[in-house]
Design a protein around this motif. Structure first.
Motif, PDB file in Angstrom:
ATOM      1  N   THR A  22       0.835  -1.203   0.000  1.00  9.90           N
ATOM      2  CA  THR A  22       0.000   0.000   0.000  1.00  9.90           C
ATOM      3  C   THR A  22       0.868   1.249   0.000  1.00  9.90           C
ATOM      4  O   THR A  22       0.623   2.187  -0.772  1.00  9.90           O
ATOM      5  CB  THR A  22      -0.937  -0.004   1.228  1.00  9.90           C
ATOM      6  N   VAL A  23       1.890   1.261   0.836  1.00 11.76           N
ATOM      7  CA  VAL A  23       2.787   2.425   0.898  1.00 11.76           C
ATOM      8  C   VAL A  23       3.514   2.614  -0.429  1.00 11.76           C
ATOM      9  O   VAL A  23       3.567   3.724  -0.972  1.00 11.76           O
ATOM     10  CB  VAL A  23       3.785   2.279   2.068  1.00 11.76           C
ATOM     11  N   VAL A  24       4.062   1.536  -0.968  1.00 15.98           N
ATOM     12  CA  VAL A  24       4.799   1.633  -2.239  1.00 15.98           C
ATOM     13  C   VAL A  24       3.883   2.139  -3.352  1.00 15.98           C
ATOM     14  O   VAL A  24       4.252   3.044  -4.116  1.00 15.98           O
ATOM     15  CB  VAL A  24       5.435   0.274  -2.614  1.00 15.98           C
ATOM     16  N   LEU A  25       2.685   1.581  -3.446  1.00 14.24           N
ATOM     17  CA  LEU A  25       1.775   1.993  -4.524  1.00 14.24           C
ATOM     18  C   LEU A  25       1.296   3.431  -4.342  1.00 14.24           C
ATOM     19  O   LEU A  25       1.124   4.158  -5.332  1.00 14.24           O
ATOM     20  CB  LEU A  25       0.591   1.021  -4.610  1.00 14.24           C
ATOM     21  N   ALA A  26       1.121   3.880  -3.107  1.00 13.48           N
ATOM     22  CA  ALA A  26       0.764   5.282  -2.862  1.00 13.48           C
ATOM     23  C   ALA A  26       1.899   6.201  -3.311  1.00 13.48           C
ATOM     24  O   ALA A  26       1.650   7.240  -3.940  1.00 13.48           O
ATOM     25  CB  ALA A  26       0.443   5.500  -1.386  1.00 13.48           C
ATOM     26  N   VAL A  27       3.135   5.804  -3.040  1.00 16.53           N
ATOM     27  CA  VAL A  27       4.294   6.602  -3.489  1.00 16.53           C
ATOM     28  C   VAL A  27       4.349   6.624  -5.014  1.00 16.53           C
ATOM     29  O   VAL A  27       4.642   7.663  -5.618  1.00 16.53           O
ATOM     30  CB  VAL A  27       5.605   6.074  -2.870  1.00 16.53           C
ATOM     31  N   VAL A  28       4.057   5.498  -5.647  1.00 15.18           N
ATOM     32  CA  VAL A  28       4.024   5.460  -7.116  1.00 15.18           C
ATOM     33  C   VAL A  28       3.001   6.459  -7.644  1.00 15.18           C
ATOM     34  O   VAL A  28       3.286   7.231  -8.570  1.00 15.18           O
ATOM     35  CB  VAL A  28       3.720   4.037  -7.636  1.00 15.18           C
ATOM     36  N   LEU A  29       1.811   6.471  -7.057  1.00 15.73           N
ATOM     37  CA  LEU A  29       0.780   7.410  -7.525  1.00 15.73           C
ATOM     38  C   LEU A  29       1.187   8.865  -7.285  1.00 15.73           C
ATOM     39  O   LEU A  29       0.908   9.730  -8.114  1.00 15.73           O
ATOM     40  CB  LEU A  29      -0.561   7.118  -6.847  1.00 15.73           C
ATOM     41  N   LEU A  30       1.847   9.127  -6.168  1.00 13.30           N
ATOM     42  CA  LEU A  30       2.274  10.499  -5.861  1.00 13.30           C
ATOM     43  C   LEU A  30       3.411  10.979  -6.760  1.00 13.30           C
ATOM     44  O   LEU A  30       3.485  12.160  -7.093  1.00 13.30           O
ATOM     45  CB  LEU A  30       2.694  10.608  -4.396  1.00 13.30           C
ATOM     46  N   THR A  31       4.293  10.049  -7.147  1.00 15.85           N
ATOM     47  CA  THR A  31       5.471  10.436  -7.929  1.00 15.85           C
ATOM     48  C   THR A  31       5.354  10.110  -9.411  1.00 15.85           C
ATOM     49  O   THR A  31       6.110  10.657 -10.217  1.00 15.85           O
ATOM     50  CB  THR A  31       6.728   9.723  -7.387  1.00 15.85           C
ATOM     51  N   GLY A  32       4.462   9.195  -9.766  1.00 13.91           N
ATOM     52  CA  GLY A  32       4.372   8.761 -11.159  1.00 13.91           C
ATOM     53  C   GLY A  32       5.567   7.939 -11.593  1.00 13.91           C
ATOM     54  O   GLY A  32       5.880   7.864 -12.782  1.00 13.91           O
ATOM     55  N   SER A  33       6.239   7.294 -10.644  1.00 17.89           N
ATOM     56  CA  SER A  33       7.451   6.537 -10.948  1.00 17.89           C
ATOM     57  C   SER A  33       7.141   5.143 -11.486  1.00 17.89           C
ATOM     58  O   SER A  33       6.791   4.236 -10.734  1.00 17.89           O
ATOM     59  CB  SER A  33       8.329   6.412  -9.697  1.00 17.89           C
ATOM     60  N   GLY A  34       7.315   4.989 -12.780  1.00 17.48           N
ATOM     61  CA  GLY A  34       7.165   3.678 -13.397  1.00 17.48           C
ATOM     62  C   GLY A  34       8.237   2.714 -12.934  1.00 17.48           C
ATOM     63  O   GLY A  34       8.004   1.508 -12.864  1.00 17.48           O
ATOM     64  N   TRP A  35       9.408   3.237 -12.601  1.00 15.94           N
ATOM     65  CA  TRP A  35      10.503   2.367 -12.158  1.00 15.94           C
ATOM     66  C   TRP A  35      10.225   1.792 -10.774  1.00 15.94           C
ATOM     67  O   TRP A  35      10.506   0.617 -10.527  1.00 15.94           O
ATOM     68  CB  TRP A  35      11.836   3.111 -12.190  1.00 15.94           C
ATOM     69  N   LEU A  36       9.655   2.594  -9.882  1.00 19.13           N
ATOM     70  CA  LEU A  36       9.284   2.062  -8.572  1.00 19.13           C
ATOM     71  C   LEU A  36       8.183   1.014  -8.722  1.00 19.13           C
ATOM     72  O   LEU A  36       8.205  -0.018  -8.050  1.00 19.13           O
ATOM     73  CB  LEU A  36       8.834   3.184  -7.633  1.00 19.13           C
ATOM     74  N   LEU A  37       7.250   1.257  -9.624  1.00 19.57           N
ATOM     75  CA  LEU A  37       6.196   0.270  -9.873  1.00 19.57           C
ATOM     76  C   LEU A  37       6.793  -1.006 -10.466  1.00 19.57           C
ATOM     77  O   LEU A  37       6.333  -2.113 -10.159  1.00 19.57           O
ATOM     78  CB  LEU A  37       5.114   0.847 -10.788  1.00 19.57           C
ATOM     79  N   ALA A  38       7.831  -0.873 -11.275  1.00 14.42           N
ATOM     80  CA  ALA A  38       8.512  -2.057 -11.824  1.00 14.42           C
ATOM     81  C   ALA A  38       9.136  -2.880 -10.700  1.00 14.42           C
ATOM     82  O   ALA A  38       9.087  -4.121 -10.731  1.00 14.42           O
ATOM     83  CB  ALA A  38       9.574  -1.641 -12.838  1.00 14.42           C
ATOM     84  N   VAL A  39       9.696  -2.210  -9.707  1.00 11.58           N
ATOM     85  CA  VAL A  39      10.262  -2.925  -8.558  1.00 11.58           C
ATOM     86  C   VAL A  39       9.148  -3.671  -7.817  1.00 11.58           C
ATOM     87  O   VAL A  39       9.310  -4.837  -7.441  1.00 11.58           O
ATOM     88  CB  VAL A  39      11.009  -1.946  -7.613  1.00 11.58           C
ATOM     89  N   GLN A  40       7.994  -3.026  -7.644  1.00  8.73           N
ATOM     90  CA  GLN A  40       6.868  -3.689  -6.994  1.00  8.73           C
ATOM     91  C   GLN A  40       6.393  -4.877  -7.828  1.00  8.73           C
ATOM     92  O   GLN A  40       6.017  -5.911  -7.279  1.00  8.73           O
ATOM     93  CB  GLN A  40       5.715  -2.708  -6.749  1.00  8.73           C
ATOM     94  N   ALA A  41       6.432  -4.747  -9.137  1.00  6.33           N
ATOM     95  CA  ALA A  41       6.051  -5.868 -10.006  1.00  6.33           C
ATOM     96  C   ALA A  41       6.983  -7.057  -9.777  1.00  6.33           C
ATOM     97  O   ALA A  41       6.525  -8.208  -9.745  1.00  6.33           O
ATOM     98  CB  ALA A  41       6.072  -5.442 -11.475  1.00  6.33           C
TER      99      ALA A  41
END
Length: 155
Positions: A22-41
């Motif tokens: 939840t924290v990681v995905l909220a940060v992704v939405l706040l920053t628009g970081s596709g790379w952070l989302l890739a790490v979560q993937a």
């Protein structure tokens, strides 16, 4: 079963993982970081395709949290949790592709869907992916029973 792929898990572990997710995905939405989302993937993929025993958030739970708690009163089947990780992987993959391909709306929608599911699991213990797994198994079992031809009727 091996440590990489236990058959049952402490239900507090997936909820802990859902909070981190939840924290990681909220940060992704706040920053628009596709790379952070890739790490979560990748985190989702490890749990879904290799085993919950190697999932990074599960390892953090085992090392940092579980030793401080009483043993769980009950354990839950790992298969629905792994399926849920696979569903999370699909959403994170779609979101990553959206963000990195210049289609942020796709990234936002996919990330938001994953965030809602992670939050519901973390806050209320409602695992949507687990429910989908169980419903799918029920439907498949009903389908396989009705697919059997009757005696005397050609298949």
């Amino acid at each position: 079963m091996s440590k990489l792929s236990p058959t049952h898990v402490d239900p507090r572990g997936p909820r802990f993982a859902a909070w981190l997710t939840t924290v990681v995905l909220a940060v992704v939405l706040l920053t628009g970081s596709g790379w952070l989302l890739a790490v979560q993937a990748v985190v989702f993929a490890l749990g879904a395709f290799i085993g919950l025993g190697v999932a990074p958030y599960a390892a953090l739970y085992r090392v940092l949290i579980a030793p401080r708690l009483a043993p769980p009163a009950e354990r839950e089947a790992a298969a629905p949790v792994r399926f849920a990780q696979g569903v999370g992987f699909v959403f994170a993959l779609v979101g990553t592709i959206g963000y990195l391909a210049g289609a942020p709306t796709v990234g936002i929608v996919a990330t938001s869907a994953a965030l809602i599911a992670a939050f519901l699991n973390a806050a209320f213990g409602l695992c949507l992916g687990c429910l989908a797994y169980l419903r799918g198994r029920l439907l498949l079992s009903r389908f396989s029973r009705t697919k059997t031809p009757h005696k005397g009727v050609p298949a």
